[in-house]
Motif scaffolding. Structure first.
Motif, short mmCIF file in Angstrom:
data_model
loop_
_atom_site.label_atom_id
_atom_site.label_comp_id
_atom_site.label_asym_id
_atom_site.label_seq_id
_atom_site.Cartn_x
_atom_site.Cartn_y
_atom_site.Cartn_z
N VAL A 84 1.07 -1.29 -0.18
CA VAL A 84 0.07 -0.27 0.04
C VAL A 84 0.81 1.46 0.07
O VAL A 84 1.84 1.50 0.85
CB VAL A 84 -0.97 0.02 1.22
N LEU A 85 0.83 2.07 -0.95
CA LEU A 85 1.34 3.42 -0.92
C LEU A 85 0.32 4.45 -0.44
O LEU A 85 -0.84 4.61 -1.28
CB LEU A 85 2.17 3.67 -2.41
N PHE A 86 0.58 5.21 0.60
CA PHE A 86 -0.34 5.88 1.12
C PHE A 86 0.08 7.63 0.98
O PHE A 86 0.91 7.76 1.68
CB PHE A 86 -0.82 5.54 2.59
N ALA A 87 -0.52 8.20 0.29
CA ALA A 87 0.00 9.79 -0.08
C ALA A 87 -0.72 10.57 0.91
O ALA A 87 -2.03 10.75 0.69
CB ALA A 87 -0.04 10.12 -1.18
N GLY A 88 -0.32 11.14 1.65
CA GLY A 88 -0.84 12.32 2.47
C GLY A 88 -0.75 13.42 1.65
O GLY A 88 0.37 13.92 1.36
N LEU A 89 -1.72 14.24 1.47
CA LEU A 89 -1.67 15.44 0.30
C LEU A 89 -2.24 16.38 0.94
O LEU A 89 -3.02 16.54 1.81
CB LEU A 89 -2.42 15.16 -0.78
N MET A 90 -1.65 17.85 0.42
CA MET A 90 -2.33 18.91 0.65
C MET A 90 -2.87 19.43 -0.74
O MET A 90 -2.13 19.70 -1.76
CB MET A 90 -1.32 20.07 1.29
N ILE A 91 -4.17 19.84 -0.74
CA ILE A 91 -4.80 20.19 -1.72
C ILE A 91 -5.08 21.86 -1.96
O ILE A 91 -5.92 22.27 -1.02
CB ILE A 91 -6.25 19.43 -2.39
N GLU B 17 3.71 13.75 2.96
CA GLU B 17 4.36 12.47 3.23
C GLU B 17 3.93 11.22 2.93
O GLU B 17 2.70 11.16 2.18
CB GLU B 17 4.48 12.43 4.79
N TYR B 18 4.72 10.20 2.70
CA TYR B 18 4.20 8.92 2.21
C TYR B 18 4.20 7.97 3.42
O TYR B 18 4.92 8.11 4.54
CB TYR B 18 5.25 8.25 1.15
N ASN B 19 3.05 6.81 3.55
CA ASN B 19 3.11 6.00 4.45
C ASN B 19 2.98 4.74 3.71
O ASN B 19 2.65 4.81 2.46
CB ASN B 19 2.08 5.99 5.40
N THR B 20 3.67 3.62 3.78
CA THR B 20 3.92 2.41 3.35
C THR B 20 2.89 1.27 3.91
O THR B 20 3.12 0.04 3.62
CB THR B 20 5.07 2.09 3.17
N ARG B 21 1.68 1.76 4.50
CA ARG B 21 0.76 0.69 4.86
C ARG B 21 -0.44 1.56 4.84
O ARG B 21 -0.75 2.75 4.67
CB ARG B 21 1.09 0.32 6.28
N PHE B 22 -1.54 0.94 5.25
CA PHE B 22 -2.92 1.46 5.27
C PHE B 22 -2.98 2.38 6.44
O PHE B 22 -2.55 2.24 7.54
CB PHE B 22 -4.10 0.38 5.39
#
Length: 425
Positions: free
Chosen positions: A266-273, A282-287
């Motif tokens: 799982v590639l979890f991208a924390g985004l600012m829109i 940042e990225y997390n590599t799990r759910f």
């Protein structure tokens, strides 16, 4: 299939609940699990830091797939060690998990591959970090480079806050995780969580959510591991999703492959829109947790099929279907969280509170003398679906209010941004 799920939180309870519904499943084990997970899986006592012991268990029990929930074991290389023992794993290698294990590594990757993100500096000593912060001014973001259980990030609105955060890192408050610090530009906009299932070559979009990190109503107070979430995130329009794939996820997949660390799991991208489009926080590599809980409630497809496709490099031939309904989860935390939570208080009424379209996932519970007790900071995740976020919100809080746990607390405004959008229509 015989599956071993590693982890013990609300994310893992949601995964266990969804995996247990798969017609492919013949046996589900969980290590170490929790009382809620115990309703879906056989709990086993394994030291998950002892990768050789985990591999022996998998061999003895003829495990077909290991699903790794939390980030710690992934950063420690459990996927590599299990694969070396010819055991199939859903989750990234140690080298690929650096996307979460080192914020500095991810920032450097963004710089190399022109991935939009906040301007930053990396520092290994207080003097140079302080000089940079004083030059840039506040607001500014201070991050411990390594894993800090969700507590290594400070959004400093004043210079004094920023310097205090640097002191905490370099004084050892976060252990080795704070030995290096990343200092970032403060971004404005609306945050969102975007997930992809990956198999080393293909990244398959896997839903959106919005998390509530701050402790208290109105998004004030200290950052936490997450006080609630909802899905889908309205700010993640089809255009924003397309841009996120093209500008952020796909360059990351290419970059990791070029570095010899192709990403799977799982590639979890924390985004600012913002008006400029999506930027990577940042990225997390799990759910995510609690984002996983709302994603599992909305997922129409067999999760085990999707996990297998990721492990086998078959995502290019796979699609994902979602329920039309929204899902929302509210975290019930123990008094004292996110500092030192009070453990041991008795929780009653879960069976009476649960209902159709509502699941109560256990995040930090234990059994003591036959009673369910709080055994962590975030303790329960009350999760509901509804035709709108507002309806899911009402159902979640109605369920939560039936739970008898005076020592617990929650935010009362989870989903407020989406509800405001709905009411403005």
């Amino acid at each position: 299939m015989r599956v071993l799920l590693i982890g013990s939180g609300g994310r893992e309870h949601a995964l266990a609940w969804k995996i247990a519904a798969s017609p492919l499943l013949t046996k589900l084990y969980a290590a170490p699990g929790n009382p809620g997970i115990g309703h879906e899986a056989e709990l086993v006592t394994l030291d998950i830091a002892d990768h050789a012991a985990v591999a022996r268990f998998c061999t003895e029990k003829n495990i077909d797939l290991v699903v790794v929930g939390p980030e710690g074991p992934l950063v420690a290389g459990i996927a590599d060690d299990l694969r070396a023992a010819n055991i199939r794993v859903f989750g990234p290698s140690r080298a690929a998990a650096r996307l979460e294990g080192s914020k500095g590594f991810t920032k450097d990757l963004c710089a190399k591959y022109d991935i939009p993100t906040a301007a930053y500096g990396r520092f290994g000593d207080m003097a140079s970090a302080r000089a940079y912060v004083e030059k840039m001014g506040a607001p500014i973001v201070i991050k411990a480079d390594g894993l800090a259980a969700g507590k290594g990030v400070t959004v400093a609105m004043t210079l004094a806050e920023a310097l205090a955060a640097l002191d905490a890192c370099f004084d050892g408050s976060f252990g080795q995780a704070g030995a290096e610090v990343v200092v970032e530009e403060f971004l404005t906009g609306e945050e969102a969580s975007f997930f992809c299932l990956c198999d080393g070559a293909t990244a398959l979009p896997f839903g959106t959510a919005q998390d509530h990190k701050r402790l208290s109503d109105g998004d004030i107070g200290p950052n936490t591991g997450g006080m609630g979430a909802y899905s889908p995130a309205p700010v993640m329009t089809p255009e924003i999703i397309d841009r996120t794939m093209r500008e952020i996820v796909e360059p990351t997949m290419r970059g990791m492959a070029e570095l010899g660390a192709p990403f799977s799991g799982v590639l979890f991208a924390g985004l600012m829109i913002s008006g400029e489009g999506p930027k990577l926080i940042e990225y997390n590599t799990r759910f995510g947790d609690p984002e996983c809980q709302v994603l599992m409630m909305r997922l129409k497809d067999d999760l085990l099929v999707l996990l297998n496709a990721s492990a086998d490099g078959q995502l290019a031939h796979t699609s994902v279907r979602w329920r039309d309904e929204a899902a929302l989860t509210v975290v019930m935390a123990a008094r004292g969280y996110p500092g030192t939570p009070e453990k041991g208080s008795v929780i009653r009424g879960l069976e009476e509170a649960a209902g159709d379209g509502v699941e109560i996932f256990h995040a930090g519970t234990a059994i003591n003398s036959g009673a369910l007790i709080a055994n962590g900071g975030r303790v329960l995740d009350v999760t509901a679906v509804g035709d709108t976020v507002g309806e899911a919100q009402r159902r979640a809080y109605a369920t939560l209010d039936q739970i008898d746990w005076p020592q617990g607390f929650c935010r009362r405004d989870i989903g407020w941004q989406a509800v405001a959008r709905e009411q403005a229509r």
